[in-house]
Design a protein around this motif. Structure first.
Motif, PDB file in Angstrom:
ATOM      1  N   UNK A  48      15.109   4.139  26.966  1.00  0.00           N
ATOM      2  CA  UNK A  48      14.839   3.869  25.570  1.00  0.00           C
ATOM      3  C   UNK A  48      15.574   2.628  25.099  1.00  0.00           C
ATOM      4  N   UNK A  49      15.189   2.156  23.917  1.00  0.00           N
ATOM      5  CA  UNK A  49      15.846   0.961  23.378  1.00  0.00           C
ATOM      6  C   UNK A  49      17.352   1.186  23.176  1.00  0.00           C
ATOM      7  N   UNK A  50      17.737   2.423  22.828  1.00  0.00           N
ATOM      8  CA  UNK A  50      19.170   2.711  22.697  1.00  0.00           C
ATOM      9  C   UNK A  50      19.884   2.561  24.034  1.00  0.00           C
ATOM     10  N   UNK A  51      19.245   3.015  25.130  1.00  0.00           N
ATOM     11  CA  UNK A  51      19.841   2.860  26.462  1.00  0.00           C
ATOM     12  C   UNK A  51      20.109   1.393  26.775  1.00  0.00           C
ATOM     13  N   UNK A  52      19.159   0.536  26.405  1.00  0.00           N
ATOM     14  CA  UNK A  52      19.288  -0.880  26.748  1.00  0.00           C
ATOM     15  C   UNK A  52      20.331  -1.574  25.882  1.00  0.00           C
ATOM     16  N   UNK A  53      20.378  -1.207  24.593  1.00  0.00           N
ATOM     17  CA  UNK A  53      21.435  -1.743  23.735  1.00  0.00           C
ATOM     18  C   UNK A  53      22.798  -1.333  24.295  1.00  0.00           C
ATOM     19  N   UNK A  54      22.926  -0.056  24.683  1.00  0.00           N
ATOM     20  CA  UNK A  54      24.188   0.438  25.239  1.00  0.00           C
ATOM     21  C   UNK A  54      24.548  -0.302  26.526  1.00  0.00           C
ATOM     22  N   UNK A  55      23.545  -0.593  27.355  1.00  0.00           N
ATOM     23  CA  UNK A  55      23.797  -1.293  28.613  1.00  0.00           C
ATOM     24  C   UNK A  55      24.353  -2.685  28.356  1.00  0.00           C
ATOM     25  N   UNK A  56      23.784  -3.383  27.380  1.00  0.00           N
ATOM     26  CA  UNK A  56      24.256  -4.731  27.040  1.00  0.00           C
ATOM     27  C   UNK A  56      25.651  -4.672  26.426  1.00  0.00           C
ATOM     28  N   UNK A  57      25.832  -3.798  25.446  1.00  0.00           N
ATOM     29  CA  UNK A  57      27.124  -3.736  24.768  1.00  0.00           C
ATOM     30  C   UNK A  57      28.228  -3.218  25.688  1.00  0.00           C
ATOM     31  N   UNK A  58      27.867  -2.437  26.709  1.00  0.00           N
ATOM     32  CA  UNK A  58      28.856  -1.939  27.658  1.00  0.00           C
ATOM     33  C   UNK A  58      29.526  -3.036  28.462  1.00  0.00           C
ATOM     34  N   UNK A  59      28.906  -4.203  28.511  1.00  0.00           N
ATOM     35  CA  UNK A  59      29.500  -5.339  29.230  1.00  0.00           C
ATOM     36  C   UNK A  59      30.478  -6.121  28.357  1.00  0.00           C
ATOM     37  N   UNK A  60      30.504  -5.800  27.071  1.00  0.00           N
ATOM     38  CA  UNK A  60      31.304  -6.591  26.137  1.00  0.00           C
ATOM     39  C   UNK A  60      30.523  -7.703  25.477  1.00  0.00           C
ATOM     40  N   UNK A  61      29.238  -7.853  25.843  1.00  0.00           N
ATOM     41  CA  UNK A  61      28.406  -8.899  25.235  1.00  0.00           C
ATOM     42  C   UNK A  61      28.085  -8.544  23.790  1.00  0.00           C
ATOM     43  N   UNK A  62      28.222  -9.515  22.895  1.00  0.00           N
ATOM     44  CA  UNK A  62      27.905  -9.305  21.478  1.00  0.00           C
ATOM     45  C   UNK A  62      26.721 -10.148  21.032  1.00  0.00           C
TER      46      UNK A  62
END
Length: 473
Positions: A330-344
């Motif tokens: 889901x879109x939440x999974x992908x947002x979490x994946x990006x933010x989990x790297x520290x990317x803003x």
């Protein structure tokens, strides 16, 4: 960063393993292995090697990955266990590191040592320079209310074109880009007064999965994308990286292809590879705030599910979605994946019906700890929401709360009467839009903006070119 690829030279060993770090950041890296079997055919395989102290496996693809102490095992999946004599298979992983990110020196395939008939000879692979986080001309963007703003708080609109090719050429074995992406061709985009280039990507090519020609996959693909991002920025434009084609077999309503591979638009991303794709992309560009991410080109779970509510829940939450045979990210999974790297970096999220329906986008908006989400919308003259009354009723409420970016606008008439209407509506509200597409296709089937990469417009492209040139800045 790419480390030297270790390969064997001299007499052929029983097996050869090429190991590369395709991307590296402060606390982690993406690795890839290519295994070649030089003996009798294998019905199953398991690669073993040791990571250095401080290196820890997080997740992988194209193999069943595991780690015990420093020992790592990559065992075949059910679909790639057969390895003929002379055949190769690739797999990749994400891992963390501290201290020294050393390269493994010893590999075994089914217990047999690889690369042993000769001393491994490191062959350096050229790397592109790291993205410059602030080159003085391309703004580092963030969301403020319903606007995209730069570091000074000045509102910035994303106005420009799509540069198609990176989503389909590699999976078709024909290269990485469709047409030239040299300095002259990128400058021609800027000469239209564009300030943004949307770059569609292919997840299998980025991750270097085994069905992709290695010449167009993994580090080669990633470096080509990094190089184009550098050129786009050098011409004063914002790079917008977008996942277009992804893995997962879908043969239901409105299926674009029956292929499990990333060879067409799928209704939703997949949990097997898409979170890893975005974690890798985010890690590659997280230190460059000028790069914008667009999660998934054109979701259409509404064509597969029984109800609109099911479609929006699938869109946001993923999991098991009715009518879709693979586990959905889901879109939440992908947002979490990006933010989990520290990317803003700012993230664009398209809605249902091929990103043409934003009617419940605000209700199902993913949560973003960075507060940097914007809505993406696509429109062509043949879409359902292609009238001002629809835009007023469904787009205006979204645009009142978050930035709204029309990631694709276009028409199949070889004219520009429809996009003229779209641009006026968006101009009147200070919103962003990008024309599809900067490729020399037939404007009635593409639709394409140009007949030549020097920027010569089609009858359709004239409308976007002249309009962009009429705008200030």
């Amino acid at each position: 960063m790419t480390v030297p690829v270790v390969t064997a030279s001299g007499a052929a060993p029983a097996c050869t393993v090429e190991y590369s770090v395709t991307s590296q950041w402060d606390t982690g890296f993406q690795g890839a292995v290519t295994i070649t079997n030089n003996t009798a055919a294998l019905s199953s395989w398991a690669l073993t090697f040791d990571l250095a102290a401080g290196q820890k496996l997080n997740q992988g693809w194209n193999a069943k990955w595991s780690q015990s102490g420093t020992a790592v095992t990559a065992a075949n999946e059910s679909y790639n266990g057969s390895l003929a004599s002379g055949a190769s298979v690739g797999a990749g992983f994400l891992a963390s590191w501290s201290g020294s990110n050393a390269v493994p020196t010893s590999f075994k395939l089914n217990g047999v040592a690889c690369n042993v008939d000769a001393e491994p000879s490191p062959t350096p692979t050229p790397t592109d320079p790291a993205p410059d986080p602030d080159d003085g001309t391309v703004p580092a963007l963030h969301v403020s209310g319903n606007k995209l703003v730069d570091a000074d708080g000045t509102t910035r609109r994303l106005l420009g074109v799509n540069r198609s090719g990176g989503e389909f050429m590699c999976v078709q074995g024909r290269g990485i880009w469709d047409g030239p992406v040299d300095d002259a061709s990128v400058k021609a985009i800027a000469d239209w007064n564009a300030n943004t280039v949307r770059i569609p990507l292919n997840e299998e090519c980025w991750l270097g999965l085994s069905n992709i020609d290695p010449a167009y996959a993994g580090a080669n693909y990633i470096n080509a994308v990094k190089d184009l991002v550098t050129k786009v920025k050098a011409n004063g434009m914002t790079p917008l990286l977008e996942l277009h084609w992804s893995y997962g077999q879908y043969t239901g309503n409105s299926a674009g292809c029956s292929d499990v591979h990333a060879s067409c638009q799928k209704p939703m991303p997949n949990m097997q590879y898409t979170p890893s794709f975005w974690a890798s992309v985010a890690n590659t560009f997280k230190d460059d705030a000028t790069v914008v991410f667009d999660l998934f080109n054109e979701p259409y779970p509404d064509r597969a599910t029984a109800t609109t509510t099911q479609a929006w829940e699938c869109w946001r939450d993923g999991g098991t979605c009715s009518g879709i045979g693979y586990e959905v990210a889901g879109m939440q999974d992908l947002v979490d994946s990006i933010r989990g790297t520290g990317a803003t970096n700012p993230i664009l999220v398209g809605g249902l019906a091929y990103s043409n329906d934003l009617s419940q986008w605000l209700t199902y908006k993913p949560s973003d700890p960075a507060g940097n989400l914007a809505a993406a919308w696509h429109v062509y003259n043949f879409n359902t929401c292609s009238t001002e009354s629809c835009w007023n009723s469904t787009l205006a409420p979204v645009a009142a709360q978050v930035p709204l970016v029309a990631g694709e606008i276009g028409e199949n008439t070889c004219s520009h009467g429809f996009v003229d209407q779209v641009m006026k509506w968006f101009d009147d509200r200070g919103l962003s839009y990008l024309g599809w597409t900067w490729n020399t296709w037939d404007c009635s089937s593409g639709p394409s903006l140009i007949t030549g990469y020097d920027g010569t417009p089609t009858a359709y492209g004239i409308g976007l070119r002249d309009h962009l040139r009429s705008l200030d800045g």
